[in-house]
Each structure stands twice: as structure tokens, then as C-alpha cells.
Motif scaffolding. Structure first.
Motif, PDB file in Angstrom:
ATOM      1  N   ILE A   1       0.695  -1.515  -0.308  1.00  0.00           N
ATOM      2  CA  ILE A   1      -0.444  -0.278   0.196  1.00  0.00           C
ATOM      3  C   ILE A   1       1.189   1.626   0.123  1.00  0.00           C
ATOM      4  O   ILE A   1       1.945   1.415   0.310  1.00  0.00           O
ATOM      5  CB  ILE A   1      -0.928   0.006   1.230  1.00  0.00           C
ATOM      6  CG1 ILE A   1      -0.896   0.221   2.446  1.00  0.00           C
ATOM      7  CG2 ILE A   1      -1.731  -1.478   0.799  1.00  0.00           C
ATOM      8  CD1 ILE A   1      -0.952   0.318   3.995  1.00  0.00           C
TER       9      ILE A   1
ATOM     10  N   GLU B   1      -3.020   5.232   1.635  1.00  0.00           N
ATOM     11  CA  GLU B   1      -3.447   4.552   1.368  1.00  0.00           C
ATOM     12  C   GLU B   1      -3.786   3.480   3.218  1.00  0.00           C
ATOM     13  O   GLU B   1      -4.957   3.286   4.058  1.00  0.00           O
ATOM     14  CB  GLU B   1      -3.653   2.747   0.817  1.00  0.00           C
ATOM     15  CG  GLU B   1      -3.654   3.526  -1.009  1.00  0.00           C
ATOM     16  CD  GLU B   1      -3.210   2.155  -1.591  1.00  0.00           C
ATOM     17  OE1 GLU B   1      -4.195   2.267  -2.703  1.00  0.00           O
ATOM     18  OE2 GLU B   1      -2.418   1.494  -1.191  1.00  0.00           O
TER      19      GLU B   1
ATOM     20  N   LYS C   1     -12.185  -1.202  -1.849  1.00  0.00           N
ATOM     21  CA  LYS C   1     -12.358  -2.049  -0.612  1.00  0.00           C
ATOM     22  C   LYS C   1     -11.819  -3.529  -0.931  1.00  0.00           C
ATOM     23  O   LYS C   1     -10.900  -3.934   0.052  1.00  0.00           O
ATOM     24  CB  LYS C   1     -13.414  -2.189  -0.031  1.00  0.00           C
ATOM     25  CG  LYS C   1     -13.254  -2.642   1.202  1.00  0.00           C
ATOM     26  CD  LYS C   1     -15.314  -1.631   2.069  1.00  0.00           C
ATOM     27  CE  LYS C   1     -15.138  -2.435   3.325  1.00  0.00           C
ATOM     28  NZ  LYS C   1     -16.075  -2.276   4.604  1.00  0.00           N
TER      29      LYS C   1
ATOM     30  N   THR D   1      -7.908  -4.091  -1.372  1.00  0.00           N
ATOM     31  CA  THR D   1      -7.071  -3.900   0.074  1.00  0.00           C
ATOM     32  C   THR D   1      -7.092  -5.005   0.268  1.00  0.00           C
ATOM     33  O   THR D   1      -6.024  -5.527   1.353  1.00  0.00           O
ATOM     34  CB  THR D   1      -7.892  -2.747   1.083  1.00  0.00           C
ATOM     35  OG1 THR D   1      -8.846  -3.263   1.305  1.00  0.00           O
ATOM     36  CG2 THR D   1      -7.969  -1.254   0.217  1.00  0.00           C
TER      37      THR D   1
ATOM     38  N   LYS E   1      -2.840  -8.115  -6.108  1.00  0.00           N
ATOM     39  CA  LYS E   1      -3.196  -6.597  -6.570  1.00  0.00           C
ATOM     40  C   LYS E   1      -2.267  -6.477  -7.365  1.00  0.00           C
ATOM     41  O   LYS E   1      -2.864  -6.004  -8.644  1.00  0.00           O
ATOM     42  CB  LYS E   1      -2.486  -6.061  -5.178  1.00  0.00           C
ATOM     43  CG  LYS E   1      -3.197  -5.679  -4.272  1.00  0.00           C
ATOM     44  CD  LYS E   1      -2.780  -5.030  -2.674  1.00  0.00           C
ATOM     45  CE  LYS E   1      -3.498  -5.087  -1.400  1.00  0.00           C
ATOM     46  NZ  LYS E   1      -2.559  -3.668  -0.644  1.00  0.00           N
TER      47      LYS E   1
END
Length: 117
Positions: free
Chosen positions: A59, A63, A84, A87, A94
């Protein structure tokens, strides 16, 4: 944000990824003793250590501080749900999602122009 709130936020991310102090230490090369010291003495890390934490979670520093009630970004409800869910992904997943998004944007634009970040 006070020291306790900062550590609560750090633990929030550690819980999402199910990182024990030992596992997180191995991932980030931060000594386990540093992590235990932060937990037991409510001490905040140096900037370098904080940035290493963010890298470990995949992140950005921004964030790290954003929360559900934070309205600094104006985004649609649909986009908020997508973010959301993202995350909750591992750093590797990711990156895979980002690669997929880049390919979709490239196909959608019909040109092989510069790739979005």
C-alpha cells in the motif's frame, strides 16, 4: 492520529494479511524486537520503518491513513466497493489485478499508448 491510533491502524493491516510479528519481520526485514517494542510501548516507527511497513502491505502511505469514513477522495459507491475488495488482496494478487486493468485499458483505448500507473 495519536500513537495508539497509529498502532491500531498498523495492526488492522497486519490482521487483514494474517501476519504474525515473526512473519511480518521476515517479510520486511524489520527485527521482531522492533515490532514487539512498538506493540508493548505504544511507540511509533521511524519514517523509514513506516515506509517499509507500507511496502510490506503493498500500500501507499496515503492508503495507510485512509479509512472507511475518510471522504478525502470522491468516488462512486461501485468504485469504493472495488477498492475495498482490492485492499483485502495479497500484494502479489494486487499486482495481478493491476496488470489485468492495464490490459483492459489498453484494449479499451484501442491504442498502445503509455501505460497507466
Amino acid at each position: 492520529m495519536n500513537d495508539k491510533e497509529f498502532l491500531d491502524r498498523l495492526n488492522y493491516f497486519r490482521n487483514i494479511y494474517n501476519y504474525s510479528n515473526y512473519r511480518f519481520s521476515k517479510l520486511t526485514d524489520i527485527p521482531v524486537s522492533t515490532l514487539y517494542s512498538m506493540d508493548n510501548h505504544y511507540s511509533v516507527p521511524t519514517m523509514h520503518t513506516f515506509l517499509t511497513f507500507c511496502d510490506g502491505f503493498g500500500i501507499t502511505p496515503c492508503e495507510f491513513f485512509l479509512q472507511d469514513c475518510d471522504d478525502t477522495l470522491t468516488i462512486s459507491g461501485e468504485t469504493k466497493k472495488i477498492l475495498k475488495n482490492i485492499t483485502l488482496l495479497s500484494p502479489e494478487n494486487k499486482r495481478l489485478v493491476q496488470d489485468i486493468i492495464r490490459e483492459i485499458i489498453k484494449k479499451q483505448s484501442g491504442a498502445a499508448g503509455p501505460r497507466p500507473n
